[in-house]
Structures are given as C-alpha cells and as structure tokens.
Design an enzyme around this catalytic site. Structure first.
Site, PDB file in Angstrom:
ATOM      1  N   ARG A   1     -12.489  -0.028   1.352  1.00 40.67           N
ATOM      2  CA  ARG A   1     -11.395   0.767   1.921  1.00 40.67           C
ATOM      3  C   ARG A   1     -11.942   2.060   2.556  1.00 40.67           C
ATOM      4  O   ARG A   1     -11.460   2.497   3.591  1.00 40.67           O
ATOM      5  CB  ARG A   1     -10.362   1.074   0.827  1.00 40.67           C
ATOM      6  CG  ARG A   1      -9.701  -0.210   0.316  1.00 40.67           C
ATOM      7  CD  ARG A   1      -8.643   0.073  -0.703  1.00 40.67           C
ATOM      8  NE  ARG A   1      -7.643   0.952  -0.161  1.00 40.67           N
ATOM      9  CZ  ARG A   1      -6.900   1.780  -0.902  1.00 40.67           C
ATOM     10  NH1 ARG A   1      -7.071   1.819  -2.214  1.00 40.67           N
ATOM     11  NH2 ARG A   1      -6.004   2.543  -0.346  1.00 40.67           N
TER      12      ARG A   1
ATOM     13  N   ASP B   1      -6.250   7.953   2.337  1.00 42.86           N
ATOM     14  CA  ASP B   1      -6.981   8.016   3.613  1.00 42.86           C
ATOM     15  C   ASP B   1      -7.034   9.467   4.092  1.00 42.86           C
ATOM     16  O   ASP B   1      -6.425  10.357   3.490  1.00 42.86           O
ATOM     17  CB  ASP B   1      -6.336   7.075   4.659  1.00 42.86           C
ATOM     18  CG  ASP B   1      -4.920   7.498   5.067  1.00 42.86           C
ATOM     19  OD1 ASP B   1      -4.729   8.684   5.402  1.00 42.86           O
ATOM     20  OD2 ASP B   1      -4.008   6.645   5.058  1.00 42.86           O
TER      21      ASP B   1
ATOM     22  N   HIS C   1      -2.840  11.790  -4.951  1.00 44.40           N
ATOM     23  CA  HIS C   1      -3.479  10.624  -5.577  1.00 44.40           C
ATOM     24  C   HIS C   1      -4.983  10.555  -5.302  1.00 44.40           C
ATOM     25  O   HIS C   1      -5.591   9.503  -5.431  1.00 44.40           O
ATOM     26  CB  HIS C   1      -2.802   9.321  -5.091  1.00 44.40           C
ATOM     27  CG  HIS C   1      -1.437   9.105  -5.678  1.00 44.40           C
ATOM     28  ND1 HIS C   1      -0.545   8.175  -5.185  1.00 44.40           N
ATOM     29  CD2 HIS C   1      -0.813   9.697  -6.722  1.00 44.40           C
ATOM     30  CE1 HIS C   1       0.570   8.213  -5.906  1.00 44.40           C
ATOM     31  NE2 HIS C   1       0.440   9.132  -6.836  1.00 44.40           N
TER      32      HIS C   1
ATOM     33  N   ALA D   1       7.649   4.954  11.411  1.00 48.96           N
ATOM     34  CA  ALA D   1       7.269   6.372  11.344  1.00 48.96           C
ATOM     35  C   ALA D   1       6.812   6.875  12.711  1.00 48.96           C
ATOM     36  O   ALA D   1       7.105   8.003  13.096  1.00 48.96           O
ATOM     37  CB  ALA D   1       6.163   6.555  10.303  1.00 48.96           C
TER      38      ALA D   1
ATOM     39  N   GLN E   1       0.633  10.793  -0.798  1.00 49.32           N
ATOM     40  CA  GLN E   1       0.152   9.873  -1.839  1.00 49.32           C
ATOM     41  C   GLN E   1      -1.034   9.083  -1.306  1.00 49.32           C
ATOM     42  O   GLN E   1      -1.677   8.343  -2.047  1.00 49.32           O
ATOM     43  CB  GLN E   1       1.257   8.882  -2.219  1.00 49.32           C
ATOM     44  CG  GLN E   1       2.503   9.517  -2.776  1.00 49.32           C
ATOM     45  CD  GLN E   1       3.630   8.495  -2.884  1.00 49.32           C
ATOM     46  OE1 GLN E   1       3.744   7.788  -3.870  1.00 49.32           O
ATOM     47  NE2 GLN E   1       4.460   8.418  -1.862  1.00 49.32           N
ATOM     48  N   ASN E   2      -1.278   9.212   0.000  1.00 47.22           N
ATOM     49  CA  ASN E   2      -2.316   8.389   0.620  1.00 47.22           C
ATOM     50  C   ASN E   2      -3.710   8.918   0.309  1.00 47.22           C
ATOM     51  O   ASN E   2      -3.922  10.131   0.231  1.00 47.22           O
ATOM     52  CB  ASN E   2      -2.104   8.323   2.132  1.00 47.22           C
ATOM     53  CG  ASN E   2      -0.769   7.692   2.477  1.00 47.22           C
ATOM     54  OD1 ASN E   2      -0.170   7.037   1.629  1.00 47.22           O
ATOM     55  ND2 ASN E   2      -0.310   7.885   3.692  1.00 47.22           N
TER      56      ASN E   2
ATOM     57  N   GLY F   1       7.763   6.906   4.679  1.00 45.65           N
ATOM     58  CA  GLY F   1       6.901   5.742   4.481  1.00 45.65           C
ATOM     59  C   GLY F   1       6.468   5.493   3.057  1.00 45.65           C
ATOM     60  O   GLY F   1       5.324   5.117   2.815  1.00 45.65           O
ATOM     61  N   THR F   2       7.386   5.682   2.116  1.00 44.47           N
ATOM     62  CA  THR F   2       7.035   5.365   0.723  1.00 44.47           C
ATOM     63  C   THR F   2       8.154   4.543   0.090  1.00 44.47           C
ATOM     64  O   THR F   2       9.331   4.790   0.336  1.00 44.47           O
ATOM     65  CB  THR F   2       6.691   6.636  -0.093  1.00 44.47           C
ATOM     66  OG1 THR F   2       6.442   6.254  -1.458  1.00 44.47           O
ATOM     67  CG2 THR F   2       7.777   7.686  -0.059  1.00 44.47           C
ATOM     68  N   SER F   3       7.756   3.562  -0.728  1.00 45.32           N
ATOM     69  CA  SER F   3       8.728   2.613  -1.279  1.00 45.32           C
ATOM     70  C   SER F   3       9.466   3.164  -2.499  1.00 45.32           C
ATOM     71  O   SER F   3      10.410   2.551  -2.976  1.00 45.32           O
ATOM     72  CB  SER F   3       8.020   1.307  -1.660  1.00 45.32           C
ATOM     73  OG  SER F   3       7.075   1.565  -2.682  1.00 45.32           O
TER      74      SER F   3
HETATM   75  P1  OAD Z   1       4.158   1.068  -0.633  1.00 43.94           P
HETATM   76  O1  OAD Z   1       3.265  -0.001  -0.077  1.00 43.94           O
HETATM   77  O2  OAD Z   1       4.745   0.834  -1.973  1.00 43.94           O
HETATM   78  O3  OAD Z   1       5.371   1.333   0.359  1.00 43.94           O
HETATM   79  C1  OAD Z   1       5.182   1.546   1.731  1.00 43.94           C
HETATM   80  C2  OAD Z   1       6.534   1.792   2.372  1.00 43.94           C
HETATM   81  O4  OAD Z   1       6.328   2.059   3.747  1.00 43.94           O
HETATM   82  C3  OAD Z   1       7.517   0.586   2.307  1.00 43.94           C
HETATM   83  O5  OAD Z   1       8.769   1.006   1.810  1.00 43.94           O
HETATM   84  C4  OAD Z   1       7.617   0.115   3.757  1.00 43.94           C
HETATM   85  O6  OAD Z   1       8.939  -0.314   4.104  1.00 43.94           O
HETATM   86  C5  OAD Z   1       7.284   1.386   4.517  1.00 43.94           C
HETATM   87  N1  OAD Z   1       6.676   1.154   5.846  1.00 43.94           N
HETATM   88  C6  OAD Z   1       5.858   0.157   6.244  1.00 43.94           C
HETATM   89  N2  OAD Z   1       5.504   0.304   7.528  1.00 43.94           N
HETATM   90  C7  OAD Z   1       6.115   1.439   7.958  1.00 43.94           C
HETATM   91  C8  OAD Z   1       6.139   2.138   9.208  1.00 43.94           C
HETATM   92  N3  OAD Z   1       5.470   1.716  10.268  1.00 43.94           N
HETATM   93  N4  OAD Z   1       6.903   3.266   9.286  1.00 43.94           N
HETATM   94  C9  OAD Z   1       7.595   3.729   8.209  1.00 43.94           C
HETATM   95  N5  OAD Z   1       7.613   3.105   7.007  1.00 43.94           N
HETATM   96  C10 OAD Z   1       6.865   1.985   6.881  1.00 43.94           C
HETATM   97  O7  OAD Z   1       3.319   2.429  -0.573  1.00 43.94           O
HETATM   98  P2  OAD Z   1       3.571   3.808  -1.333  1.00 43.94           P
HETATM   99  O8  OAD Z   1       5.017   4.044  -1.564  1.00 43.94           O
HETATM  100  O9  OAD Z   1       2.804   4.834  -0.615  1.00 43.94           O
HETATM  101  O10 OAD Z   1      -0.979   4.749  -5.731  1.00 43.94           O
HETATM  102  O11 OAD Z   1       2.874   3.517  -2.713  1.00 43.94           O
HETATM  103  C11 OAD Z   1       2.823   4.550  -3.668  1.00 43.94           C
HETATM  104  C12 OAD Z   1       1.572   4.433  -4.503  1.00 43.94           C
HETATM  105  O12 OAD Z   1       1.484   3.119  -5.046  1.00 43.94           O
HETATM  106  C13 OAD Z   1       0.284   4.600  -3.735  1.00 43.94           C
HETATM  107  O13 OAD Z   1      -0.078   5.946  -3.521  1.00 43.94           O
HETATM  108  C14 OAD Z   1      -0.698   3.906  -4.607  1.00 43.94           C
HETATM  109  C15 OAD Z   1       0.104   2.680  -4.971  1.00 43.94           C
HETATM  110  O14 OAD Z   1      -0.188   2.083  -6.156  1.00 43.94           O
HETATM  111  C16 OAD Z   1      -2.192   4.744  -6.288  1.00 43.94           C
HETATM  112  O15 OAD Z   1      -3.094   4.016  -5.911  1.00 43.94           O
HETATM  113  C17 OAD Z   1      -2.330   5.719  -7.391  1.00 43.94           C
END
Ligand code: OAD
Length: 231
Positions: free
Chosen positions: A56, A91, A106, A217, A88-89, A173-175
């Site tokens: 990654r 990158d 994170h 986004a 939370q990213n 962009g977070t679930s």
């Molecule tokens: P997720 O993969 O759970 O969620 C990503 C969200 O982004 C989803 O709700 C998608 O609908 C949305 N999405 C996808 N493409 C998009 C776009 N082009 N524009 C806007 N939204 C879009 O990722 P996170 O919520 O970031 O933690 O996950 C949270 C944490 O879970 C991460 O930081 C990581 C993971 O386990 C650790 O590794 C500690």
C-alpha cells in the site's frame, strides 16, 4: 467567522485510485481485518502484515490528489477562521494537495513506529526485511505507524477540543463503521455545530447529520468549498 472541522475517509481518495475498505472492491474484501490490522496479527505473522502495508505504501507513488483533496487544500489556504481537517486515511494525498491544518488520526503509511522506544520516523522504503530503529538501534522492531483495531487513535484530545467548538462539521467519504470517528457527528451536533455529510452512498450515520448530499467527492467537495468561500 465559522469554525470548521472536516472528517475524511477512504471515499475521498477513491477517485485517485486508492481502494476503499468496505464494499465489493474494498480492501477488507481480500483480507480479514484480524489477519492484517490488529497487534495480534502482527505478533502472529509480521511478514504478512509488513507486506500488506509495504504494497500500500508503494502504491502511493502511483496515485495523485484529486479535485476533492485540492478543494480542501484551497479551503485551508483561504479560510480566515479556524479549521481542522481530520483524516482517517493513511495515504498522503491531503498533504500532497497542500493541506496543512490537518491530523492523521489513524496514522500514516509513510511513517514507521518503534515499539521499543516509541520513536516515529518518516519512512518510504519497505518495512519487510531487515530494519533497525534509527533512534534506539533495536533490530527488526519497526512496524507501520498505523492505528490497528484495538489501539487508540492519535490526537484525540485535540480533535475533541475542535469538535466541541465547531460551528460546522463536514464528513466526507466515510461509511461511519469505525469509532471514534463515527461518533464525531454526535459530539459536534451536541455542541451546536451544523453537521453536513458528503458521501457516495448513505452511510451508517447519515441520519445523525442535518444534511446528507450523495455523490462523488470530486464533484461535491469543490462545489461546497466554492460556496463556503463565497460566504
Ligand atoms: P470505508 O471503505 O468503510 O467507506 C468509504 C465510504 O466512501 C463509503 O461509504 C463509500 O460509499 C464512500 N465513497 C466511495 N467512493 C466515493 C467517492 N468517490 N466520493 C465520495 N464517497 C465515496 O472507509 P472509511 O469509512 O474511511 O481504519 O473506513 C474507516 C476506517 O476503517 C479506516 O480508516 C480504516 C478501516 O478499517 C483503520 O485501518 C484503522
């Protein structure tokens, strides 16, 4: 002047080509969280875990910030009031776009952590293979400076303070599956902030925002930034 706190998740980097975690092509589809993202997994199979993060980290060289990262960097540069971007990213696309008032809750792929001396070091090379801590010289202790499940996210005091003073909280962009980030909306809302969500699909926490806008986004964030800067 409004005080703004922004939370970003994997969705903001999706249009740059960084895979999200959940969903059909998500990172967690090909891997069990407990195999690569816990301290126990690292103790059990350090080589597997280091390789997962090495790949990654290496992939960051092939991606670039997109319109959403750039718009947030513009907001950071031009917003005269208080602003904090919490991501939370892991990158580095926000900083490559130019954001400075930001925190990685994170951790970061381009950082290594030595559990022997608690040193944290900027790190771009693979961590699998032989490594030595640059501070204490302990051999083979370095691990990715990533917050794994069961570990405490970084900067929580500073983030909580900003949320409690915020006038506007924006989640992008977070679930909403992972706490404490998924609970930021409740804290900010309780403290009186207007809460706005921008996401491709409805999230687990959509109902707790004053407003949810659905879309990419790369489209929604530049629009929002334009409106905010126009006053
Ligand atoms: P997720 O993969 O759970 O969620 C990503 C969200 O982004 C989803 O709700 C998608 O609908 C949305 N999405 C996808 N493409 C998009 C776009 N082009 N524009 C806007 N939204 C879009 O990722 P996170 O919520 O970031 O933690 O996950 C949270 C944490 O879970 C991460 O930081 C990581 C993971 O386990 C650790 O590794 C500690």
């Amino acid at each position: 002047m409004q005080r703004i706190v922004i939370l970003t998740g994997a969705g903001i980097s999706a249009e740059s080509g960084v895979p999200t975690f959940r969903g059909p092509d998500g990172l967690w589809e090909g891997h069990r969280v407990e195999d690569v993202a816990t301290p126990e997994a690292f103790r059990r199979d350090p080589v597997l875990v280091q390789r997962f993060y090495d790949l990654r980290r290496e992939a960051l060289g092939r991606v670039k910030p997109n319109a959403a990262h750039k718009a947030l960097a513009r907001l950071d540069a031009e917003w005269p009031g208080e602003l904090l971007l919490v991501t939370q990213n892991v990158d580095d696309l926000h900083e490559r776009a130019g954001s400075t008032r930001m925190l990685h809750m994170h951790g970061q792929l381009k950082s290594a952590l030595c559990p022997a001396c608690d040193g944290r070091f900027r790190w771009e090379a693979p961590l699998s293979g032989e490594t030595r801590c640059p501070a204490c010289s302990a051999p083979d202790t370095l691990r990715p400076d990533i917050v794994w499940f069961g570990e405490m996210p970084y900067h929580m005091d500073e983030i909580d303070r900003a949320l409690l003073c915020a006038d506007l909280f924006i989640s992008i962009g977070t679930s909403g599956n992972v706490y404490p980030a998924a609970g930021f909306v409740d804290l900010a809302r309780h403290a009186g902030a207007r809460c706005l969500e921008l996401n491709l699909d409805p999230s687990m926490t959509s109902g707790r925002f004053h407003e949810s806008r659905l879309g990419k986004a790369g489209d929604l964030v530049p629009e929002l930034v334009e409106t905010l800067l126009a006053g």
